[in-house]
Design a protein around this motif. Structure first.
Motif, PDB file in Angstrom:
ATOM      1  N   SER A  71       0.890  -1.275  -0.024  1.00 40.92           N
ATOM      2  CA  SER A  71      -0.228  -0.137  -0.057  1.00 40.92           C
ATOM      3  C   SER A  71       0.916   1.113   0.069  1.00 40.92           C
ATOM      4  CB  SER A  71      -1.222  -0.040   1.217  1.00 40.92           C
ATOM      5  OG  SER A  71      -1.724   1.092   1.321  1.00 40.92           O
ATOM      6  N   GLN A  72       1.860   1.179   0.710  1.00 35.23           N
ATOM      7  CA  GLN A  72       2.964   2.440   0.913  1.00 35.23           C
ATOM      8  C   GLN A  72       3.666   2.583  -0.499  1.00 35.23           C
ATOM      9  OE1 GLN A  72       5.130   1.445   4.279  1.00 35.23           O
ATOM     10  NE2 GLN A  72       3.563   2.202   5.848  1.00 35.23           N
ATOM     11  N   ALA A  73       3.742   1.509  -1.169  1.00 36.70           N
ATOM     12  CA  ALA A  73       4.396   1.452  -2.423  1.00 36.70           C
ATOM     13  C   ALA A  73       3.706   2.012  -3.684  1.00 36.70           C
ATOM     14  CB  ALA A  73       5.231   0.034  -2.758  1.00 36.70           C
ATOM     15  N   GLY A  74       2.255   2.093  -3.156  1.00 43.16           N
ATOM     16  CA  GLY A  74       1.420   2.490  -4.468  1.00 43.16           C
ATOM     17  C   GLY A  74       0.416   1.632  -4.849  1.00 43.16           C
ATOM     18  N   GLY A  75       0.259   0.397  -4.415  1.00 42.02           N
ATOM     19  CA  GLY A  75      -0.764  -0.599  -4.407  1.00 42.02           C
ATOM     20  C   GLY A  75      -0.281  -1.748  -5.227  1.00 42.02           C
ATOM     21  N   LYS A  77      -0.899  -2.980  -8.130  1.00 44.53           N
ATOM     22  CA  LYS A  77      -0.682  -2.967  -9.715  1.00 44.53           C
ATOM     23  C   LYS A  77       0.868  -2.518  -9.752  1.00 44.53           C
ATOM     24  CE  LYS A  77      -5.521  -1.577 -10.556  1.00 44.53           C
ATOM     25  NZ  LYS A  77      -5.816  -1.575  -9.216  1.00 44.53           N
ATOM     26  N   ASN A  78       1.458  -1.972  -8.935  1.00 43.63           N
ATOM     27  CA  ASN A  78       2.793  -1.551  -8.823  1.00 43.63           C
ATOM     28  C   ASN A  78       3.818  -2.413  -8.547  1.00 43.63           C
ATOM     29  OD1 ASN A  78       1.930   1.179 -10.142  1.00 43.63           O
ATOM     30  ND2 ASN A  78       1.527   1.802  -7.957  1.00 43.63           N
ATOM     31  N   GLU A 138      -9.261  -0.507  -2.581  1.00 42.60           N
ATOM     32  CA  GLU A 138      -7.888  -0.533  -2.024  1.00 42.60           C
ATOM     33  C   GLU A 138      -7.965  -0.638  -0.564  1.00 42.60           C
ATOM     34  OE1 GLU A 138      -6.108   3.077  -3.350  1.00 42.60           O
ATOM     35  OE2 GLU A 138      -6.043   2.512  -5.779  1.00 42.60           O
TER      36      GLU A 138
END
Length: 386
Positions: A71-75, A77-78, A138
């Motif tokens: 989550s901290q890295a953008g989810g 999908k990333n 999310e």
């Protein structure tokens, strides 16, 4: 055995009743078992080895930390699958070192069984990632504590002696912000075989996820800053899938078998936008919905009106439980669905209880599994045959 005096009840439980999800389940399961566990504090002997509760703690530990980092890295999908495997291995090693003391006090068999379990964790994490990659929901909160989180007051029901305070911890809360409204779903990881069943809610059991959802519907704006719309609850299998077959399965057949076993269970708001946001496409692999001629179908779908009906039923159920507790009810009234699916089957207090159905005015409490249509008929005032 039967009931306690009001003075005894006050001495054992205090002036205000505090109900967590586990306490509610225990009380709904059997009043006497609740008395033994939460009034007397009786605890069973702990067996040696990596028990089911420990497996649950371990699995939650891994899933929470991996999901938080992602989550901290953008989810999801990333994040690549390789990076997910690296994160999973990192937190497995951390758990072994910090919690299991690098196996120094464990047997070789314990270590072997634990190592086998860790192989399953990788696939479980990948399943969670693949689900969220195909979703607009999310993760917003992990291990959300309803008694200790700032801007999230515990839910209180009733007044005076029969009032109660609800506490507990939600494994995960997911959200989808759409047109200024935040649609929330509550997720619970299950390391066992348990699935969501609407008839359990009718009997006052397994209310955990719905309690959290309705509490967030009432107070969630203070925490998340948006108008809240309850979108559903999901049990997510947190265990590896084992497929048995007498013949060699093709890759396609194997994938079909596996997909059936990783399907979530629960309730989902019957709204096309919400359904698509939970999982894109007209052939969902994870959420418990099927499409026929482009129309979503399934017992998991529930209207906003019926979610409100469930909220009122749960409210009434909890008030009734609080009143019974204040009256000092400690009768053995175990729920019964089948010989191996009843409160007595794995009860820690069998030797102290010595319950026999029909003796001393105590009886099993039938809790038959009912179809969703029958449950709704009952809740809507039509009865089982309505």
């Amino acid at each position: 055995r039967g009931s306690l005096s009001r003075d005894s009840v006050r001495a054992l439980y205090g002036d205000k009743i505090h109900f967590s999800a586990s306490r509610i389940d225990k009380f709904a399961s059997c009043r006497f078992a609740y008395f033994m566990r939460y009034a007397l504090g009786a605890k069973p002997r702990e067996p040696a080895g990596f028990t089911a509760p420990e497996m649950g703690v371990f699995m939650h530990y891994i899933l929470e930390r991996v999901a938080r980092d992602v989550s901290q890295a953008g989810g999801y999908k990333n994040i690549s699958d390789d990076e997910l495997r690296r994160l999973t291995d990192k937190y497995i090693a951390e758990y072994v070192h910090d919690t299991l003391n690098d196996f120094r006090e464990k047997s070789k068999r314990f270590e072997y069984l634990f190592r086998r379990l860790t192989k399953s964790v990788q696939q479980i994490v990948l399943d969670m990632a693949n689900e969220l990659r195909s979703s607009d929901f999310e993760p917003l909160s992990f291990e959300l504590d309803f008694g200790k989180t700032e801007n999230l007051p515990p839910l209180q029901l009733g007044e005076g002696e029969d009032s109660l305070v609800l506490t507990g911890i939600a494994d995960r809360v997911d959200g989808w912000l759409h047109e200024g409204k935040l649609y929330l779903r509550v997720v619970d990881y299950k390391t066992g075989s348990k699935r969501f069943e609407l008839s359990d809610v009718l009997y006052g059991m397994n209310l955990q996820m719905l309690l959290y959802l309705f509490s967030l519907s009432e107070n969630g704006r203070l925490l998340y800053g948006s108008e809240i719309v309850p979108a559903g609850v999901l049990y997510i299998p947190a265990k590896d899938v084992v497929i048995s077959s007498g013949t060699r399965l093709s890759d396609e057949a194997l994938e079909k078998e596996r997909s059936g076993k990783i399907k979530r269970s629960g309730l989902i708001l019957d709204d096309p936008g919400v359904i698509n946001a939970m999982e894109h496409g007209d052939d969902p692999r994870y959420i418990p919905v099927k499409f026929k001629n482009g129309v979503p179908q399934g017992d998991a779908l529930v209207s906003a009106e019926r979610l409100g009906l469930l909220a009122r039923h749960i409210d009434d159920t909890l008030r009734s439980m609080a009143a019974e507790l204040r009256r000092g009810s400690i009768a053995a009234d175990p729920y019964y669905r089948a010989q191996q699916e009843c409160a007595c089957a794995n009860c820690d207090y069998v030797e102290a209880c010595r319950f026999t159905d029909g003796e001393n005015g105590e009886h099993m409490r039938p809790t038959p599994r009912l179809a969703a249509t029958k449950v709704w008929n009952i809740l809507e005032g039509g009865g089982e045959n309505g």
